[in-house]
Design a protein around this motif. Structure first.
Motif, short mmCIF file in Angstrom:
data_model
loop_
_atom_site.label_atom_id
_atom_site.label_comp_id
_atom_site.label_asym_id
_atom_site.label_seq_id
_atom_site.Cartn_x
_atom_site.Cartn_y
_atom_site.Cartn_z
N GLY A 159 31.06 -31.14 14.40
CA GLY A 159 30.78 -32.43 14.47
C GLY A 159 31.39 -32.82 16.05
N PRO A 160 31.57 -33.99 16.38
CA PRO A 160 32.18 -34.44 17.80
C PRO A 160 33.30 -33.61 18.04
N LEU A 161 33.59 -33.40 19.32
CA LEU A 161 34.57 -32.72 19.94
C LEU A 161 34.85 -33.44 21.37
N GLN A 162 35.87 -34.17 21.60
CA GLN A 162 36.20 -34.44 22.82
C GLN A 162 37.25 -33.74 23.62
N VAL A 163 37.03 -33.53 24.70
CA VAL A 163 38.14 -32.49 25.49
C VAL A 163 38.05 -32.91 26.95
N PRO A 164 39.16 -32.98 27.65
CA PRO A 164 39.07 -33.23 29.01
C PRO A 164 38.23 -32.28 29.70
N ALA A 165 37.50 -32.67 30.77
CA ALA A 165 36.70 -31.64 31.63
C ALA A 165 37.50 -30.67 32.41
N GLY A 166 36.96 -29.40 32.27
CA GLY A 166 37.77 -28.34 32.78
C GLY A 166 38.48 -27.58 32.01
N SER A 167 38.59 -27.95 30.64
CA SER A 167 38.84 -27.16 29.60
C SER A 167 38.61 -25.89 29.38
N LYS A 168 39.21 -24.98 29.14
CA LYS A 168 38.94 -23.48 28.89
C LYS A 168 38.71 -23.27 27.46
N VAL A 169 37.77 -22.69 27.40
CA VAL A 169 37.20 -22.10 25.88
C VAL A 169 37.43 -20.48 25.81
N THR A 170 38.08 -20.10 24.75
CA THR A 170 38.32 -18.81 24.55
C THR A 170 37.82 -18.46 22.97
N LEU A 171 36.95 -17.65 22.95
CA LEU A 171 36.38 -16.93 21.80
C LEU A 171 36.69 -15.46 21.68
N ARG A 172 37.25 -15.07 20.37
CA ARG A 172 37.57 -13.80 20.20
C ARG A 172 36.90 -13.35 18.96
N VAL A 173 36.09 -12.13 18.90
CA VAL A 173 35.32 -12.07 17.64
C VAL A 173 35.68 -10.39 17.38
N TYR A 174 35.86 -10.43 15.85
CA TYR A 174 36.00 -8.92 15.44
C TYR A 174 34.97 -8.50 14.61
N GLY A 175 34.41 -7.24 14.88
CA GLY A 175 33.11 -6.81 14.06
C GLY A 175 32.04 -6.21 14.99
N GLU A 176 31.07 -5.80 14.34
CA GLU A 176 29.66 -5.33 14.99
C GLU A 176 29.24 -6.23 16.19
N ASP A 177 28.45 -5.37 16.97
CA ASP A 177 27.68 -6.36 17.95
C ASP A 177 26.71 -6.90 17.33
N TRP A 212 36.01 -14.36 13.80
CA TRP A 212 36.23 -14.90 15.17
C TRP A 212 37.33 -15.84 14.94
N GLU A 213 37.86 -16.12 16.18
CA GLU A 213 38.69 -17.00 16.45
C GLU A 213 38.51 -17.80 17.73
N GLY A 214 38.67 -18.99 17.76
CA GLY A 214 38.56 -19.63 19.30
C GLY A 214 39.60 -20.76 19.77
N TRP A 215 39.99 -21.00 20.55
CA TRP A 215 40.64 -22.05 21.38
C TRP A 215 40.21 -22.76 22.46
N VAL A 216 40.57 -23.87 22.52
CA VAL A 216 40.12 -24.88 23.65
C VAL A 216 41.55 -25.22 24.37
N GLU A 217 41.71 -24.96 25.69
CA GLU A 217 43.20 -25.25 26.44
C GLU A 217 42.72 -26.32 27.31
N PRO A 218 43.20 -27.50 27.41
CA PRO A 218 42.98 -28.59 28.12
C PRO A 218 43.53 -28.06 29.58
N PRO A 219 43.32 -28.88 30.70
CA PRO A 219 44.06 -28.47 31.91
C PRO A 219 45.40 -28.76 31.65
N ALA A 220 46.46 -28.10 32.45
CA ALA A 220 47.96 -28.11 32.04
C ALA A 220 48.26 -29.72 32.71
N TYR A 221 47.75 -30.25 33.78
CA TYR A 221 48.26 -31.42 34.15
C TYR A 221 47.99 -32.68 33.18
N THR A 222 46.86 -32.55 32.29
CA THR A 222 46.63 -33.53 31.26
C THR A 222 47.83 -33.76 30.27
#
Length: 864
Positions: A208-226, A185-195
């Protein structure tokens, strides 16, 4: 020669790199072009056939580039490296040392010369340096393919990953290999562009703790079986149910704080804190300011956690605060709120900044009326913030010429409501009844009559938007011409005086003619400076002199000194020098700006406070005259309304006929001479016993006039003892102003507003003359003090041109008067000097003394 080993070795390595780059640049170019798409994960998106075709073409190109490079690659030898080092030195010393003598080997002298030559070349080999390789291959790659490949590879490094290349193995080994190796798996968190914040790669972030601006987009990509991994999250508002992740991609936005969990092998859990976007903030930092030309400046401050995107200022009429008198008594026509864009910084940080809203709204219908100002700013998230409605008077251009102010007032009434059109036309006729006393040119009078005809033509059919805009623009242009024409006329008079004086210089005029022309120049200069001073508002900062390196300050005494010097040079026949000084004076007058303030770092001159007090009295008298005119105008309007009530039975055709008959007279109102009768005060019972109009709410006009007269008397008694005829003329003018005020006071008490306005006009003229003469007396006093103390660049003991003693005699070459000896013993010098000056003033004021003696005493006062 051991000292040649290192340069030759380094040169050989450089030649090796040079050959490798020239032979194998297609190889690494193709490698980068093939690796970049794999790092970006194109193999997971494109069809399998396209991936196999890409792999085949890339493999063939890679092998072909490798074979092409190997066939052309050549390993450099030591001899080649030595020859390159030798070629870089003058005379090829290395080859010279290795050579043998070809001729003259049996001649001792020739042998000696040869040995000296070999020794010199051997010494020169010690300066051998390694030769840099030439890695430029622009001639082999004219299209820059290598740079394109590097760009693709760097982009893949920034937005892709080497781990994605491993997915190519799924294509080779099949799905079973992927199952055996487990889910990836891979994942990214993209904050809004204006930030402006960078994307986060979840694989590199521990649990652990993770602070991100509200409205951030999370993208998860998984390679493998269901069912290899499942997603559990409560940050998007979809619920906390476990969502199986199939081979593909999952996206959602972080809206709330909560947990984000990847349950399964190599899974992780983060405690997400959604940082809410703070709303923006805006406030007015200082009160609004404006200059004499009506340009306003409103400072404000705006802040936001990420930056302000835009802002507006809304100006709306504050109808409840409007003084509903005269033309403002009628209901106003709809006036749309005025919306202005707030200035934003072009560069830099917009999270916190101070700026100024600068506009000139002098021609807007809301100018000089009560309004409310409200600022609103918007951030990138769409959140807005507004200020409380700030009540203020919308600044507009200030008009000092009374007729121009009257025209601007009628323009305001017409823009307030079109129902005021008839009233505006009547008032414009009334104030232009005697054009010779108001207009300086026939053009202005004709423009006013044209405006009146346009207003009358709209009466039968009504005034539309186009006609109103045309009349309003014409009234504004007329007011500007009336206001600025006085200054332009003064400047033209000054120019004509300068031209006449220059012509006299060329033609060799007599002393009498020179004196006459110089007096004309002085009067024109004084008038021009007075006009500039009247248009300069004290303390508004609009007429302050430039602080640039080319700026300079000059007082009235400096200008007088220059003109005295010009006259002296002309009388001596030195016309060329006089002409040069005249050009310098003309240049100074063209760039002149009147400044008001502290007057520099030196001590204040006597009379400066008196000038300020007289200026304040002049403004108060002007305001009082305006109020009296408004009361007269109100009585005229009420009388007009009463007469209209008596004539309601008349037919419209008869009324229009009377108006047309009145318009044929160039100086009469709509009813011919009847207009003057309707405007007489007292007919409608509008004036009380104290001369106050019924519409006045500022106290009795009589009491205000009496207070102004008493204040002027106090100021006149407190005038400094300025010497010369100008000081006496100033006192005389103030005496006349006081007498005119007393006459206006009596007229107001008797209820005769027309007579009161005439007397107030005389008082205003006398006050202006008094201020001008007082300024001239102050300049003369400063000139005398400058001549005595040696200021303004005069060296001590040096004679000032044209300086004379109290008896009118030349002071000689030394320019000194009096004695340096202490002739008073131990007495108080300052007290004794004050006593002497008071005695001289007393004697000079006694009319029974001979004229010769009083003239001598006046010259003493002028000098001391």
């Amino acid at each position: 020669m051991r000292h040649l080993r290192l340069p030759v070795r380094l040169t050989r390595i450089g030649m090796l790199a040079e050959n490798a780059v020239r032979c194998f640049w297609p190889l690494w170019t193709i490698g980068f072009l093939c690796l970049a798409p794999l790092m970006m994960g194109w193999q997971d998106i494109l069809p399998l056939e396209v991936v196999w075709a890409f792999a085949g073409i890339g493999g063939v190109a890679f092998v072909a580039a490798l074979i092409w490079g190997q066939r052309r690659f050549h390993m450099p030898t030591t001899t080649e490296a030595l020859a390159r080092v030798d070629a870089a030195m003058p005379g090829r010393p290395i080859a010279a040392v290795a050579d043998v003598q070809a001729i003259g080997a049996s001649d001792p002298a020739s042998i000696a010369v040869w040995q000296a030559h070999v020794a010199r070349m051997a010494e020169r080999t010690k300066s051998a340096r390694a030769i840099e390789p030439d890695l430029r291959i622009a001639d082999r790659d004219p299209y820059g393919l290598r740079f394109i490949a590097v760009l693709f590879f760097v982009t893949a490094l920034l937005f892709g990953s080497f781990l994605r290349v491993a997915s190519v193995g799924d294509i080779v080994t099949g799905p079973s290999a992927a199952v055996a190796s487990g889910p990836i798996w891979e994942g990214w968190v993209e904050p809004p562009a204006y930030t402006g914040r960078p994307s986060l790669y979840l694989n590199d972030i521990p649990e652990g703790p993770l602070q991100v601006p509200a409205g951030s987009k999370v993208t998860l990509r998984v390679y493998g079986e269901d069912g290899g991994l499942s997603l559990i999250e409560d940050v998007s508002g979809r619920g906390e149910e476990a969502i199986p992740l199939a081979d593909g991609q999952q996206q959602f936005d972080i809206v709330y704080s909560g947990t984000l969990t990847l349950d399964g092998e190599n899974g992780r859990r983060w405690l997400v804190t959604a940082l809410a976007d703070e709303p923006p903030f805006v406030t007015l930092t200082e009160p609004i300011t404006a200059d004499a030309m009506g340009e306003m400046s409103q400072p404000f401050r705006a802040t936001d956690d990420y930056g302000i995107e835009s802002g507006t200022a809304t100006i709306e009429l504050d109808l409840a605060a409007v003084d509903r008198v005269y033309g403002l008594t009628t209901d106003p026509d709809p006036i749309d709120p005025l919306v202005l864009d707030l200035p934003m910084p072009f560069t830099g940080d917009r999270s916190e900044f101070d700026a100024f809203l600068v506009e000139n709204l002098s021609e807007h219908p809301l100018a000089n009326l009560p309004v409310t100002l409200q600022l609103e700013v918007t951030d990138a998230a769409g959140q807005t913030a507004t200020t409380a409605a700030e009540p203020l008077i919308l600044p507009g251009r200030r008009f000092f010429q009374p007729f121009a102010r009257a025209v601007i007032e009628q323009r305001r009434d017409l823009m307030w409501s079109r129902d005021n059109a008839r009233r505006v036309g009547q008032i414009l006729r009334a104030i232009s009844h005697r054009p010779d006393d108001i207009f300086t040119s026939e053009t202005m009078y004709l423009r006013l009559r044209t405006i009146i005809r346009r207003i009358d033509n709209t009466m039968p059919v009504g005034m539309d938007d186009e006609a109103e805009a045309e009349i309003v623009t014409a009234l504004w242009d007329l007011a500007i011409q009336l206001e600025d024409g006085r200054l332009a006329d003064a400047r033209e008079r000054l120019r004509r005086a300068q031209e006449r004086l220059e012509e006299a210089m060329r033609n060799g005029a007599s002393d009498a003619e020179i004196a006459e022309l110089m007096q004309e120049l002085r009067e024109a200069t004084n008038d021009y400076m007075r006009m500039l001073a009247e248009q300069a508002e004290p303390g508004d900062g609009t007429d302050q002199a430039d602080n640039s390196e080319n700026g300079m300050e000059m007082s009235m005494s400096d200008l007088q000194a220059m003109m005295d010097r010009i006259e002296e040079l002309m009388q001596e026949g030195r016309m060329a020098e006089a002409q040069a000084l005249m050009e310098e004076l003309n240049r100074l007058m063209e760039n002149m700006r009147v400044t008001q303030g502290e007057g520099g770092d030196g001590p204040p001159m006597p009379g400066e406070q008196s000038m300020q007090d007289l200026a304040e009295t002049l403004r108060d008298q002007q305001d009082l005259s305006d109020d009296a005119f408004r009361d007269l105008q109100e009585g005229f309007n009420q009388g007009q309304q009463g007469q209209q009530g008596q004539q309601q039975g008349q037919q419209p055709g008869q009324q229009q006929g009377q108006q047309g008959q009145g318009q044929q007279d160039g100086q009469q109102g709509p009813g011919g001479q009847q207009d003057g009768q309707q405007g007489q005060p007292g007919q409608g019972g509008q004036l009380g016993e104290d001369g106050q109009g019924s519409g006045s709410d500022q106290g009795s006009l009589t009491e205000r006039q009496q207070a102004l007269r008493q204040e002027l008397q106090r100021q006149r008694d407190g005038l400094p003892n300025l010497p010369g005829e100008a000081g006496e003329a100033a006192r005389g003018s103030l005496d006349r102003a006081e007498g005119a005020m007393e006459g206006a006071e009596e007229a107001l008490r008797g209820g005769d507003l027309a007579e009161a306005i005439d007397r107030q006009a005389e008082a205003l003229d006398a006050l202006r003359n008094g201020m001008r003469e007082l300024g001239q007396a102050m300049a003369e006093a400063q000139t005398g003090e400058t001549g005595q103390n040696g200021e303004q660049g005069e060296a001590a003991g040096r004679a000032v041109p044209g300086q004379r003693d109290p008896l009118g005699r030349e002071t000689g070459n030394t320019g000194q008067m009096g004695s340096d000896q202490n002739m008073l013993g131990g007495m108080d010098i300052n007290r004794r000097a004050a006593e002497l000056l008071d005695e001289i003033r007393r004697r000079s004021a006694e009319q029974e003394r001979p004229e010769v003696e009083r003239d001598y005493l006046r010259r003493l006062l002028g000098q001391f």
